[in-house]
Write an enzyme that holds these catalytic residues in place. Sequence first.
Site, mmCIF file in Angstrom:
data_model
loop_
_atom_site.group_PDB
_atom_site.id
_atom_site.type_symbol
_atom_site.label_atom_id
_atom_site.label_comp_id
_atom_site.label_asym_id
_atom_site.label_seq_id
_atom_site.Cartn_x
_atom_site.Cartn_y
_atom_site.Cartn_z
ATOM 1 N N GLY A 124 -0.920 -5.298 2.318
ATOM 2 C CA GLY A 124 -1.136 -5.357 0.872
ATOM 3 C C GLY A 124 -2.310 -4.488 0.454
ATOM 4 N N SER A 126 -1.730 -1.126 -1.652
ATOM 5 C CA SER A 126 -1.480 -0.453 -2.941
ATOM 6 C C SER A 126 -1.336 -1.450 -4.086
ATOM 7 C CB SER A 126 -0.191 0.363 -2.866
ATOM 8 O OG SER A 126 -0.228 1.250 -1.792
ATOM 9 N N GLU A 241 -1.349 4.296 11.229
ATOM 10 C CA GLU A 241 -0.006 4.308 10.630
ATOM 11 C C GLU A 241 0.573 5.717 10.685
ATOM 12 O OE1 GLU A 241 0.055 2.995 6.532
ATOM 13 O OE2 GLU A 241 2.220 3.205 6.371
HETATM 14 C C1 FAD Z 1 9.153 2.793 0.218
HETATM 15 C C2 FAD Z 1 7.671 2.576 0.064
HETATM 16 C C3 FAD Z 1 7.010 1.710 0.920
HETATM 17 C C4 FAD Z 1 5.645 1.467 0.758
HETATM 18 N N1 FAD Z 1 5.026 0.527 1.566
HETATM 19 C C5 FAD Z 1 3.736 0.182 1.322
HETATM 20 C C6 FAD Z 1 3.139 -0.928 2.026
HETATM 21 O O1 FAD Z 1 3.756 -1.572 2.879
HETATM 22 N N2 FAD Z 1 1.861 -1.272 1.707
HETATM 23 C C7 FAD Z 1 1.129 -0.604 0.762
HETATM 24 O O2 FAD Z 1 -0.028 -0.957 0.552
HETATM 25 N N3 FAD Z 1 1.671 0.454 0.082
HETATM 26 C C8 FAD Z 1 2.953 0.840 0.325
HETATM 27 N N4 FAD Z 1 3.533 1.872 -0.390
HETATM 28 C C9 FAD Z 1 2.757 2.517 -1.455
HETATM 29 C C10 FAD Z 1 2.397 3.975 -1.202
HETATM 30 O O3 FAD Z 1 1.345 4.086 -0.273
HETATM 31 C C11 FAD Z 1 2.030 4.561 -2.585
HETATM 32 O O4 FAD Z 1 3.216 4.555 -3.362
HETATM 33 C C12 FAD Z 1 1.502 5.961 -2.471
HETATM 34 O O5 FAD Z 1 0.219 5.947 -1.892
HETATM 35 C C13 FAD Z 1 1.447 6.657 -3.859
HETATM 36 O O6 FAD Z 1 0.791 5.871 -4.790
HETATM 37 P P1 FAD Z 1 1.416 5.602 -6.229
HETATM 38 O O7 FAD Z 1 2.817 5.125 -6.041
HETATM 39 O O8 FAD Z 1 0.475 4.747 -6.973
HETATM 40 O O9 FAD Z 1 1.520 7.043 -6.919
HETATM 41 P P2 FAD Z 1 0.340 7.820 -7.627
HETATM 42 O O10 FAD Z 1 -0.903 7.687 -6.836
HETATM 43 O O11 FAD Z 1 0.298 7.401 -9.064
HETATM 44 O O12 FAD Z 1 0.833 9.333 -7.524
HETATM 45 C C14 FAD Z 1 1.782 9.892 -8.446
HETATM 46 C C15 FAD Z 1 1.913 11.376 -8.126
HETATM 47 O O13 FAD Z 1 0.655 12.050 -8.366
HETATM 48 C C16 FAD Z 1 0.240 12.734 -7.194
HETATM 49 N N5 FAD Z 1 -1.224 12.632 -7.055
HETATM 50 C C17 FAD Z 1 -1.988 11.530 -7.255
HETATM 51 N N6 FAD Z 1 -3.283 11.815 -7.019
HETATM 52 C C18 FAD Z 1 -3.336 13.105 -6.633
HETATM 53 C C19 FAD Z 1 -4.396 13.976 -6.223
HETATM 54 N N7 FAD Z 1 -5.657 13.565 -6.159
HETATM 55 N N8 FAD Z 1 -4.084 15.245 -5.882
HETATM 56 C C20 FAD Z 1 -2.799 15.688 -5.940
HETATM 57 N N9 FAD Z 1 -1.743 14.913 -6.322
HETATM 58 C C21 FAD Z 1 -2.017 13.642 -6.649
HETATM 59 C C22 FAD Z 1 0.924 12.003 -6.033
HETATM 60 O O14 FAD Z 1 1.068 12.858 -4.897
HETATM 61 C C23 FAD Z 1 2.259 11.647 -6.646
HETATM 62 O O15 FAD Z 1 3.142 12.739 -6.583
HETATM 63 C C24 FAD Z 1 4.902 2.150 -0.243
HETATM 64 C C25 FAD Z 1 5.569 3.054 -1.091
HETATM 65 C C26 FAD Z 1 6.932 3.269 -0.955
HETATM 66 C C27 FAD Z 1 7.613 4.217 -1.900
#
Ligand code: FAD
Length: 379
Positions: A124, A126, A241
């Site tokens: 947990g 994100s 990971e």
């Molecule tokens: C199938 C799946 C399984 C997952 N499993 C887990 C889990 O078990 N536990 C957990 O904690 N999380 C999990 N996640 C979450 C995952 O780590 C996040 O979705 C990921 O880190 C992106 O964060 P966000 O979705 O908030 O997108 P955002 O951070 O909002 O990003 C949106 C877009 O903006 C871009 N962006 C953002 N900041 C920057 C920057 N500084 N420079 C350049 N580009 C940028 C990103 O690359 C992306 O394209 C999972 C996600 C998915 C889809």
Amino acid sequence: MDYRENTDELAFRQRVRAWVTDNAPRNWRAETKTEEQMGALLRAWHRKLFEGGLVGLSWPTEFGGQGLTPTYEAILNDELGAADTPRVSFHAYLGRAIFTYGTQAQKQHFLPAMLRGDMQWCQGFSEPGAGSDLAGLRTYAELRGDKYVVNGQKMWTSGAQHADWCVMLVRTNRDVPKHKGISCLLTPTNVPGITIRPIKISDGSPETCEMFFDDVEIPVENRIGDEGAGWRIAMTVLSYERGPADIGFIATLKSTLRRLEGLAEETGRANDPEIRKAIARAYVVGEALRLNVMEQLSQRVAGKPPGPDGSVARLLLTQAEQTVRRLELELTGADALTGRDESDAFGAYLRSRTISIFGGTSEIQKNILANQVLGLPKA
Ligand SMILES: Cc1cc2nc3c(=O)[nH]c(=O)nc-3n(C[C@H](O)[C@H](O)[C@H](O)COP(=O)(O)OP(=O)(O)OC[C@H]3O[C@@H](n4cnc5c(N)ncnc54)[C@H](O)[C@@H]3O)c2cc1C
């Protein structure tokens, strides 16, 4: 560097291969229609691997591990990947939080049960608005006596619907720079105040979840490390990971590519220059990934913990998986959409899109490489 396996490693590979042939579930994709069936399958598979002496190979012996080098984990992952078995639980990297930062009492309580598969875990970290900017997380844990009272929301918590416990990051101090106000807590998932809602991803499977925390009480003894040490713990977990577990992926990639070459022959497209180029590209990326993972593995065997250069493997893995699944879709043609394709090429294509998001997006992996490996200035 010599990447060849020694006599003991070769013997281990033979033993694992024979064990997998005898014990791996067959037809498990077709036979697990519901989430309950999938949860039961993953738990049973974990326990079976444990009984076969195949869980925690590189963990310390004092906590039920076998104290072997990470090469043995890589061989196991390679054989499991080649046999297309169900995924192994997340204990391998989540357990790092406990055995690197936990107290002796926490290690003794959690690690053996984690290895046996009696406790399934989820991660947990994100939250809505705190994915790439993980340090911006807002789930708040207020210390009241000997308990934290937790309120907030986690997002994308994979496998939470099957998990007994969650390793979570919470904010315990709002008055310090954001990285310094984060702590790491462990909570059972079935306590009052936790609501788990599965999220269907693009292929329709509810692989990940939202978790809501409403006045959830977590005893102080379930905190890993000091208050404020959560960021360091999170970085350790994420570095594992992204590491050489990827070796299992290479075996799957190779067998998929062999199948696709056969499909190209069958469909009369083996001499199509575009298809040939796509197959060659997938082989080259796969081979680059294999060599990179082998190099990381040899560093790990030499005692160097994983670092930011693990992002290279992560980017190569993403590129290889997305290249090969795009090719599979192209070769399968319209059957992928009509339901006549038994290999589920469309589902595999959709799932491949998520690889450039979870564990840190491709953009974030590139930022890590630019800032922490190449030393380029931050934008
Ligand atoms: C199938 C799946 C399984 C997952 N499993 C887990 C889990 O078990 N536990 C957990 O904690 N999380 C999990 N996640 C979450 C995952 O780590 C996040 O979705 C990921 O880190 C992106 O964060 P966000 O979705 O908030 O997108 P955002 O951070 O909002 O990003 C949106 C877009 O903006 C871009 N962006 C953002 N900041 C920057 C920057 N500084 N420079 C350049 N580009 C940028 C990103 O690359 C992306 O394209 C999972 C996600 C998915 C889809």
